[in-house]
Design a protein around this motif. Sequence first.
Motif, short mmCIF file in Angstrom:
data_model
loop_
_atom_site.label_atom_id
_atom_site.label_comp_id
_atom_site.label_asym_id
_atom_site.label_seq_id
_atom_site.Cartn_x
_atom_site.Cartn_y
_atom_site.Cartn_z
N ALA A 137 1.01 -1.16 0.12
CA ALA A 137 -0.12 -0.06 0.04
C ALA A 137 0.83 1.28 -0.10
CB ALA A 137 -0.85 -0.02 1.09
N ASP A 138 0.30 2.44 -0.51
CA ASP A 138 0.90 3.62 -0.56
C ASP A 138 1.50 4.06 0.69
OD1 ASP A 138 0.65 3.69 -3.03
OD2 ASP A 138 -1.06 5.14 -3.04
N VAL A 139 2.27 4.75 1.05
CA VAL A 139 2.79 5.52 2.55
C VAL A 139 2.96 6.87 2.27
CG1 VAL A 139 3.78 3.02 3.19
CG2 VAL A 139 5.14 4.73 1.83
N VAL A 140 2.96 7.58 3.45
CA VAL A 140 2.96 8.73 3.55
C VAL A 140 4.54 9.30 3.39
CG1 VAL A 140 3.01 10.95 4.96
CG2 VAL A 140 0.99 9.66 4.84
N ASP A 141 5.16 10.08 2.57
CA ASP A 141 6.35 10.57 2.43
C ASP A 141 6.56 11.76 3.53
OD1 ASP A 141 8.96 11.56 2.01
OD2 ASP A 141 8.77 11.64 -0.27
N ALA A 142 7.40 11.53 4.75
CA ALA A 142 7.16 12.35 5.71
C ALA A 142 7.85 13.60 5.27
CB ALA A 142 7.98 11.64 7.05
N GLY A 175 -6.51 4.85 10.11
CA GLY A 175 -5.87 5.47 8.77
C GLY A 175 -5.35 6.88 9.14
N GLY A 176 -4.72 7.44 7.94
CA GLY A 176 -3.90 8.58 8.11
C GLY A 176 -4.29 9.53 7.13
N SER A 177 -5.35 9.53 6.31
CA SER A 177 -5.89 10.53 5.29
C SER A 177 -6.42 11.51 5.88
CB SER A 177 -6.59 9.86 4.31
OG SER A 177 -7.87 9.30 4.84
N GLY A 178 -7.03 11.23 6.88
CA GLY A 178 -7.83 12.33 7.80
C GLY A 178 -6.95 12.64 9.22
N PRO A 179 -7.51 13.90 9.92
CA PRO A 179 -6.78 13.85 11.10
C PRO A 179 -6.77 13.18 12.30
CG PRO A 179 -8.79 15.26 11.13
CD PRO A 179 -8.47 14.71 9.42
N GLU A 180 -5.67 12.74 13.03
CA GLU A 180 -5.97 11.77 13.99
C GLU A 180 -7.17 12.54 15.01
OE1 GLU A 180 -5.52 12.74 17.31
OE2 GLU A 180 -3.84 14.38 17.38
N ARG A 209 -19.39 2.22 10.86
CA ARG A 209 -19.10 3.23 9.75
C ARG A 209 -17.93 3.68 9.27
NH1 ARG A 209 -24.11 3.66 8.50
NH2 ARG A 209 -25.88 3.77 9.90
N GLY A 210 -16.93 2.64 9.48
CA GLY A 210 -15.60 2.73 8.97
C GLY A 210 -14.65 4.13 9.22
N CYS A 211 -14.98 4.82 10.45
CA CYS A 211 -14.17 6.05 10.51
C CYS A 211 -12.78 5.78 10.68
CB CYS A 211 -14.78 6.64 11.82
SG CYS A 211 -16.43 6.92 11.81
N ALA A 212 -12.37 4.32 11.11
CA ALA A 212 -11.10 4.21 11.47
C ALA A 212 -10.15 3.99 10.04
CB ALA A 212 -10.88 2.97 12.24
#
Length: 232
Positions: free
Chosen positions: A100-105, A172-177, A158-161
Amino acid sequence: MIKLLLSTLAAAAALGAAAPSHAASGAELLKSQCVACHAVTKPAEASVERLLQRKGPDLYYAGSKFNRDWLTAWLQQPTVLRPGGAMFLNAVKPGEAGSADVVDAAKVTPHPKLNAADAAAAADALMALTTPDLVAKGAFKGDPVNASMASLLFNKLRGCASCHSAKPGAGGGSGPELFSAGDRLQPDYVVEYIRNPQKFDPHVWMPRLDLTDADVQKLSGYINTLKQGGAK
């Protein structure tokens, strides 16, 4: 004695007039340090291009969104709220070996720190930015939270996680913690945003789930319990 008292009062008045007000210094901070990345006034036009290119979240409704104490502390010691930055699509890169794609810090710019006085002034200025048309007072009913059922609603039903983390390192990391959301966010804002994210920006990628009001209140109540040191 009276002359001395009058002269003292006059000097104090002159000092007060000469000193910049807390709000004025905060406004200057917003102008000099914030507007390059954040919209502190409502944009004249919403567009996909603006959403993709913005460097930080909109702040024109900050006073209807944040808790002041959290804001003051966070501006002095910023933590990562959005692992993928303001627009995660601009920060992801392919994972290794087809994973899976990852975030480039390296593409996520850390937020600058403010000293205590500047943080307090900026927080005051931000808390003055309210939008009653977006966030209605009393939207959150404050009903008791069944933690296990609300957690199930958040993580599974509801899949918020898939986009948000209720615990550090989980979700997940596409939204704010959201594991600090109870410290950070006003419950009324959480309710209104869950109900209709597109009211805040018609192009924002968070889906409108069309939940019942009971489920909106359950989710909002659960999110309000998620605090640093006490994430559920």
